[in-house]
Design a protein around this motif. Sequence first.
Motif, short mmCIF file in Angstrom:
data_model
loop_
_atom_site.label_atom_id
_atom_site.label_comp_id
_atom_site.label_asym_id
_atom_site.label_seq_id
_atom_site.Cartn_x
_atom_site.Cartn_y
_atom_site.Cartn_z
N GLU A 70 -1.42 20.92 -4.40
CA GLU A 70 -0.25 20.96 -5.35
C GLU A 70 0.49 22.56 -4.79
O GLU A 70 1.71 22.63 -4.40
CB GLU A 70 -0.23 21.08 -6.67
N GLU A 121 1.98 22.03 -1.46
CA GLU A 121 3.26 21.36 -1.50
C GLU A 121 4.17 22.42 -1.91
O GLU A 121 5.42 22.38 -1.58
CB GLU A 121 3.12 20.08 -2.85
N ARG A 122 4.21 23.41 -3.15
CA ARG A 122 4.95 24.35 -3.53
C ARG A 122 5.29 25.10 -2.38
O ARG A 122 6.30 25.51 -2.58
CB ARG A 122 4.21 25.01 -4.70
N ALA A 151 7.68 17.17 -4.32
CA ALA A 151 6.20 16.79 -4.06
C ALA A 151 6.46 15.28 -4.09
O ALA A 151 7.25 14.75 -4.84
CB ALA A 151 5.34 17.33 -5.18
N THR A 169 1.12 12.15 -0.96
CA THR A 169 1.05 13.73 -0.93
C THR A 169 2.04 14.02 0.03
O THR A 169 2.75 13.42 0.89
CB THR A 169 -0.78 13.81 -0.42
N GLY A 170 2.18 15.56 0.10
CA GLY A 170 3.08 15.96 0.82
C GLY A 170 4.26 16.25 0.42
O GLY A 170 4.58 16.32 -0.84
N VAL A 171 5.20 16.63 1.26
CA VAL A 171 6.75 17.01 0.66
C VAL A 171 7.75 16.03 1.19
O VAL A 171 7.92 15.96 2.28
CB VAL A 171 6.77 18.71 1.04
N LYS A 212 9.85 12.07 4.42
CA LYS A 212 8.98 13.07 4.57
C LYS A 212 9.22 14.10 5.37
O LYS A 212 9.52 14.00 6.60
CB LYS A 212 7.79 12.41 4.67
N LEU A 267 -1.66 21.94 6.20
CA LEU A 267 -0.15 21.45 6.18
C LEU A 267 0.61 21.39 7.62
O LEU A 267 0.14 22.36 8.23
CB LEU A 267 0.62 22.13 5.20
#
Length: 378
Positions: free
Chosen positions: A253, A256-257, A272, A278-280, A286, A303
């Motif tokens: 998390e 992601e932030r 998020a 998962t991922g952004v 995406k 990432l």
Amino acid sequence: MVGFKNRFMLMEVYLDPDKDLLGEGTPVILTKLNLSEAIKDSILVNFGECGLASCLGSFHVAYVNPVTKLCIVRSSRDEHRRVWSAMTLVRSVGNCPVVFNLLDISGCIRACRDAALKCETDKFNQSGKGLSEEEIREMNRKMRTPRTLEVWKLGTVNYLKSLKLQDKLVSERKANRIPDTLLSLQHPPTYTLGKRRTDHNLLIPEAELKSIGAELHYTQRGGDITFHGPHQAILYPILSLRSIGFGARSYVEALERSMIEFSSLYGVKARAGNKCETGVWVGDRKIGAIGVRISSGITCHGLAFNIDPDMKYFEHIVPCGIADKEVTSLRRETDAQLPSEEVIHEQLVTCLAKVFSYDDVVVKEDPSAILNTLEDDD
């Protein structure tokens, strides 16, 4: 059984500004320096020079909040009772009479820090001045030992070489021979599969990869198939989750932030992923992928954020195993003028360091020495 070498004592200091010893009328402001001097003076007076000498090896005032009058004092396990006794015998700090009260004692700074944060939050809530999440994070940051993140700017690196480098650094971090380290780099066109081996999400025959200038590698990270290539910002954190107090979920998390905060610099409203995503994302597109591996509490992989990659490479895979979603990039999502990719990498690193609350970032501009020690698999 674990034998902790130190003890951490959470103390509350009661001041009596109405009984100023010298009549100067100004209440003392608690600092690490004046508290440390007052406690050491008390040890000397009550236990003599030998007592002071035996305590000084690990004695340290680790944290002071002059508003709530809480402090954390570290002492060796063998000497903490002497230091505790000396604190109860302190009669003044500077010109102001004081009384020390023990609130908590622990064998690790994290537990003592958590107790202090709870006490301080309760104090502010009782006064009607509740703390915001940002204020709580700032108090939390001030309570702990300053942390440094070492950043290696590697440029473009062959994928297999980056794996060998990560393996080497993970071993070094496990042995506590290096600090938390972050690799900032790009790869030549490369497809990677996670440990689930979802080969069916590669839509081009493996034999044809060379014709499009790409490689395929199998890894031990989590996640599905993804693409790495030029004009991506790739960060591989080699971090000790125990030292930063993160679990696996909170670590992902935080990654992601980091990308969400970076995206906001260019007016892009990223979020998020939803459950099992998962991922952004920007809407349903995406923009940043995450795939990590954690071994004995040490992280690797990380990432990949799309700055302006060749989107045709994504047509040959089902990105991250999600068939009905698109992939996008910063170039496509913002009207802002983008700076150089070197600046973008630095901005993303800064966002990550902020999210993970590192106090200092040390950049290694030329880590070629370590790269040259690795066998080149090109």
